[in-house]
Design an enzyme around this catalytic site. Sequence first.
Site, PDB file in Angstrom:
ATOM      1  CG  HIS A 160      -1.577   1.448   1.518  1.00  0.00           C
ATOM      2  ND1 HIS A 160      -3.015   1.233   0.957  1.00  0.00           N
ATOM      3  CD2 HIS A 160      -1.523   2.523   1.905  1.00  0.00           C
ATOM      4  CE1 HIS A 160      -3.421   2.553   1.282  1.00  0.00           C
ATOM      5  NE2 HIS A 160      -2.681   3.127   1.657  1.00  0.00           N
ATOM      6  CD  GLU A 161       1.851   3.633   3.745  1.00  0.00           C
ATOM      7  OE1 GLU A 161       2.125   4.706   3.191  1.00  0.00           O
ATOM      8  OE2 GLU A 161       0.790   3.503   4.371  1.00  0.00           O
ATOM      9  CG  HIS A 170       0.495   6.204  -0.316  1.00  0.00           C
ATOM     10  ND1 HIS A 170      -0.639   6.916  -1.193  1.00  0.00           N
ATOM     11  CD2 HIS A 170      -0.082   5.772   0.583  1.00  0.00           C
ATOM     12  CE1 HIS A 170      -1.513   6.872  -0.556  1.00  0.00           C
ATOM     13  NE2 HIS A 170      -1.357   5.833   0.661  1.00  0.00           N
TER      14      HIS A 170
END
Length: 609
Positions: free
Chosen positions: A395-396, A399
Site C-alpha cells: 500500500h505504502e 503512495h
Amino acid sequence: MCGKRARKQNAESMLTFRRAVGLIHDGCFKIVRKITMAGNGDCKREDVYRVVKAFASKGEWMNPEAKHYMKCLVRDFEQNGLNLTVTKKEEVQRLRAQIEELSLRYIRNLNDDSSCLLFSEAELVGLPTEYLKSLDKAGNDKYKITLRSHNVLALLEFCQVGTTRRMVAAAYGKRCGEVNLSVLESLVEMRHKYARLFGYSNYADYAVDLRMAKTSTKVFEFLEDISASLTDLATGELALLKDLKKKEEGELPFGIEDLLYYVKRVEEAQFDLDFGALKQYFPVDVVLSGILKITQDLFGLRFQEVADAEVWHGDVSVFSVFDLSSGELLGYFYLDIYTREGKYGHTCVVALQNGALSYSGERQIPVALLISQLQKGNGGHSGLLRFPEVVSLFHEFGHVVQHICNRASFARFSGLRVDPDFVEIPALVLENWCYESFSLKLISGFHQDITKPINDEICKSLKRWRNSFSALKLKQEILYCLFDQIIHSTDNVDIVELFKHLHPKVMLGLPMLEGTNPASCFPRSAIGFEAACYSRIWSEVFATDIFASKFCDDLVNHHVGMQFRNKVLAMGGAKEPIEILSDFLGREPSIAAFIDSKTKHSPYDAKFS
C-alpha cells in the site's frame, strides 16, 4: 536529461532531504508548524486575494490546469474568510480557536482515561499465554485489563467467556461518558456556526464541498446504497455467527460484543491459514524485490539503488526511479523500514520534495520517504513479515509510485497533495496484487529456500479470507459514518438517542450495549475526520472499480498500467478526481464492482458446520 543537470538536481534533492530530516530528527515540530503557517500566510492577505481573484476572472489566457489552480487558490483564500466582513472574520478566528481546543480536549480525555477491570484466570479462558503474561496483576491475584484498544480488541477476539466479553465491551463503550458527550455536542454546535459564516447550511456541506463527494446528500446516498446492497449477505453472515454461539453458549442472545470472537472462530474452522507459519514465506528482501518487479513492469519504471548514498542510518537505502523507455530520471525514494528506538512510530510515506515546476520553469525532482516499523532478522537473515505487514508495505509503495509519477505543474497539485477522498485510491488499487496467486508468488519465498513461494491453496485461502464477513464489518463501519454525517448535517441532534436508533437499524437488529455511549469514544468525529469518516469506504469502493474493470483479468497488462500512470497518477490534483477516474474508466465510477466483489467472493455460501 544531461548528466550535469541530473547531478545538480540530485544534489539539490539531497540537500532538501537533509534539511527535512534534520527538522524531524531534532523534533522541532513547533518550528515546522511556524514554517507551515508562514507558507500559508499569503492566503490570509487581502491585497493578494484581490489580485488573484481579479486575475482568475480573466482566465481566457490560462490552460485547463492553470484555471483549476486559480479556482482552488481563490477557494483557499475564501476558506480563510477573505471574502467575509471584518466582524465575520473575527468570529471565524474565535470559533477556530474554540474548535481546536475542544477537539484536543476530547482526545486528551480519552488518552488520560485509566479505567481498568479485574478478572480471574478462569474468566479469561481462551486468551493466549503471551497476552496474559503481558498483563499486570492486582493484589488479589486477578489480572488487570486496562481499557486500551489493543487490550480490548485482543480480549474480544479470543476470550471464550461471554460474560467477560460483555463486561469489557460495555466498559470500553462507557469511557469518558458524559464528559466527552458534552464536548462533542459543543464541538458540533460550533462547527455549524463556523460553516454558516461561509454561507453553508451545516458543517457537513462545508466539509464535503472541498472533497470529491461534493455534497452531504451524495455521501448519504453512497453509504445507504452500499448498506442496502450488502444487507442480504450481512444477514447470512450474522445468522451463521448466531448459530455457532447457540451451539457453544446455548440460548444466550447474540450481542455486538460477540462479533469479533465468533468471526475468529469461523475463520479458524474454514480457512487453512496459520499466519504465524505464513511469515516464513515473506522475508523482507523477497517482498521488496517482488513489489519493485511488479510496479516496474506495470508502470514502465526502472528502480536503481544508489550506492554509498548519504543517509541518516545504516538501515536506510536510497533508490533512483527512471522512466523505462526514455531513461529520464523521475525521482528518488528513501526506504527506512526497520524499527529502532526514537524513530517516528507510524507507517507512512512522506513527500520530501514535490515534482512541480520550479520558478525557472524546470521540473523539480520528486523525493519520497517510506517509513515503516518492520523487525530486522537475526544473524544477518532478512526479517520475516506478517501478512498484514506485506499488504501495508505494498500500500505504502503505491503512495511512493503515486508521488514519483505525478507530473502536475503546480506544487498545489503535486506529490500527494490531492483531494483527500482521492489520495488513497491508487494505493488501495495496488493492494489487490497481495491477494492474487500470480503476484503472491512473486513477493513470497520460503526463508530457507526463496525459490519456493507459497502454494496455490494458500493463495486461494488468502483471497477468501480477505472477504471474510466483509458485509458485517462494512455495516459496522457504515454505522459510524452515518452517525458522523448526521450530527454534522443536522441541528440539535440527541446524540445518545441517535446512536440507539441507528445501531439496530444498520446492524440488522443488534442493539447498542446498554449504558454505552460510542459517541464519547469515537475520536474520528472529534478531530481529523469530522463529517468525512465515509472517505475510507469511498476510496475502497472506487479502487475496487478500477481494479475489477481494468486489471483483474491481466495483472501485468503494461498498456493498462501505463494508462493508469499517465491518466491517473500523472494528473495528481490538476483535474477534478471524478474527471480523472472517468477518463481512465471510460465512464463514471460506480459502486457495482465493489458490491459484486463482496457477494461473488464471499466464502459463506453454505452454513457453518
